[in-house]
Design a protein around this motif. Structure first.
Motif, mmCIF file in Angstrom:
data_model
loop_
_atom_site.group_PDB
_atom_site.id
_atom_site.type_symbol
_atom_site.label_atom_id
_atom_site.label_comp_id
_atom_site.label_asym_id
_atom_site.label_seq_id
_atom_site.Cartn_x
_atom_site.Cartn_y
_atom_site.Cartn_z
ATOM 1 N N GLY A 1 5.072 4.265 7.009
ATOM 2 C CA GLY A 1 4.468 5.571 6.821
ATOM 3 C C GLY A 1 5.475 6.673 6.543
ATOM 4 O O GLY A 1 5.098 7.777 6.164
ATOM 5 N N THR A 2 6.762 6.373 6.704
ATOM 6 C CA THR A 2 7.805 7.373 6.499
ATOM 7 C C THR A 2 8.852 6.912 5.495
ATOM 8 O O THR A 2 9.149 7.605 4.540
ATOM 9 N N PHE B 1 8.071 5.751 -1.418
ATOM 10 C CA PHE B 1 7.195 5.016 -2.343
ATOM 11 C C PHE B 1 7.602 5.196 -3.804
ATOM 12 O O PHE B 1 7.699 4.223 -4.548
ATOM 13 N N ARG B 2 7.841 6.416 -4.228
ATOM 14 C CA ARG B 2 8.060 6.671 -5.661
ATOM 15 C C ARG B 2 9.240 5.877 -6.214
ATOM 16 O O ARG B 2 9.120 5.216 -7.248
ATOM 17 N N ASP C 1 8.482 2.158 -6.145
ATOM 18 C CA ASP C 1 7.467 1.819 -7.140
ATOM 19 C C ASP C 1 8.069 1.743 -8.547
ATOM 20 O O ASP C 1 7.656 0.904 -9.344
ATOM 21 N N ASP D 1 0.851 -1.192 0.000
ATOM 22 C CA ASP D 1 0.000 0.000 0.000
ATOM 23 C C ASP D 1 0.889 1.245 0.000
ATOM 24 O O ASP D 1 1.831 1.330 0.795
ATOM 25 N N PRO D 2 0.629 2.209 -0.880
ATOM 26 C CA PRO D 2 1.490 3.398 -0.954
ATOM 27 C C PRO D 2 1.707 4.107 0.383
ATOM 28 O O PRO D 2 2.796 4.622 0.636
ATOM 29 N N SER D 3 0.718 4.110 1.262
ATOM 30 C CA SER D 3 0.864 4.807 2.542
ATOM 31 C C SER D 3 1.904 4.148 3.450
ATOM 32 O O SER D 3 2.445 4.787 4.348
ATOM 33 N N PHE D 4 2.226 2.899 3.229
ATOM 34 C CA PHE D 4 3.226 2.168 4.019
ATOM 35 C C PHE D 4 4.620 2.755 3.820
ATOM 36 O O PHE D 4 5.448 2.717 4.713
ATOM 37 N N TYR D 5 4.878 3.327 2.640
ATOM 38 C CA TYR D 5 6.226 3.710 2.232
ATOM 39 C C TYR D 5 6.605 5.159 2.515
ATOM 40 O O TYR D 5 7.789 5.496 2.487
ATOM 41 N N GLY D 6 5.642 6.017 2.758
ATOM 42 C CA GLY D 6 5.960 7.428 2.956
ATOM 43 C C GLY D 6 6.735 7.961 1.759
ATOM 44 O O GLY D 6 6.420 7.675 0.603
#
Length: 178
Positions: free
Chosen positions: A95-96, A12-13, A16, A4-9
């Motif tokens: 998240g971060t 993520f980009r 991904d 889930d994108p919110s897991f990576y803070g």
């Protein structure tokens, strides 16, 4: 949750772009893998390393087990680069910031002395690769390279960068063979 994108803070980009969240969503997180990091040192007090499974540490420069900056031995910030690379592999602060193999176990080797470039650092790297093998490491991670040294007479030429000449190239070949 992983994937889930919110897991990576903020991480993520870039993860991904390499399709890492998709792997995490499939349950691949580095769990069960031992990664041996060969670098400048590591500051493990950062919150992204809380809960990090550190199997072993070794300072090949000073001959002890402290891989963080050591007053009287290291320049301030000696461990910065290694800490950054370790975060890319195994950082974990949901998240971060998340590393690509956030659940991996790690062995940490301090092999690179920041203030100078001398051929002995290649020996430290080789010793650390042998140590990684003795620990049963699955992966060796190192973003160090050796071609130009403080004494130009010790430097390698472009032709020497053939994968069969430098100490580190030969050590890496043997590590991969094992």
């Amino acid at each position: 949750p992983p994937g889930d994108p919110s897991f990576y803070g903020g991480s993520f980009r870039q993860l991904d772009m390499m399709q890492v969240p998709a792997l995490h969503a499939m349950g691949l997180s580095g769990a069960g893998v031992l990664v041996c990091m060969l670098d400048t040192g590591f500051t493990l007090t950062h919150e992204a390393f809380t809960g990090l499974d550190v199997v072993a540490t070794r300072d090949f420069i000073h001959g002890d087990l402290n891989v963080d900056d050591e007053a009287g031995q290291d320049v301030s910030g000696q461990a910065n680069h290694g800490s950054w690379t370790l975060a890319c592999v195994a950082g974990h602060k949901p998240g971060t910031y998340i590393g690509g193999a956030f659940a991996a176990s790690v062995a940490l080797a301090k092999t690179e002395y920041v203030p100078s470039e001398t051929p002995v650092e290649m020996d430290y790297w080789q010793f650390a690769a042998e140590w990684a093998d003795s620990l049963g490491a699955d992966v060796i991670s190192s973003s160090l390279g050796y071609s130009e040294f403080d004494n130009p007479g010790d430097s390698y030429t472009y032709a020497d960068m053939d994968g069969r000449t430098t100490v580190v190239s030969l050590a890496a070949l043997e590590a991969a063979r094992r």
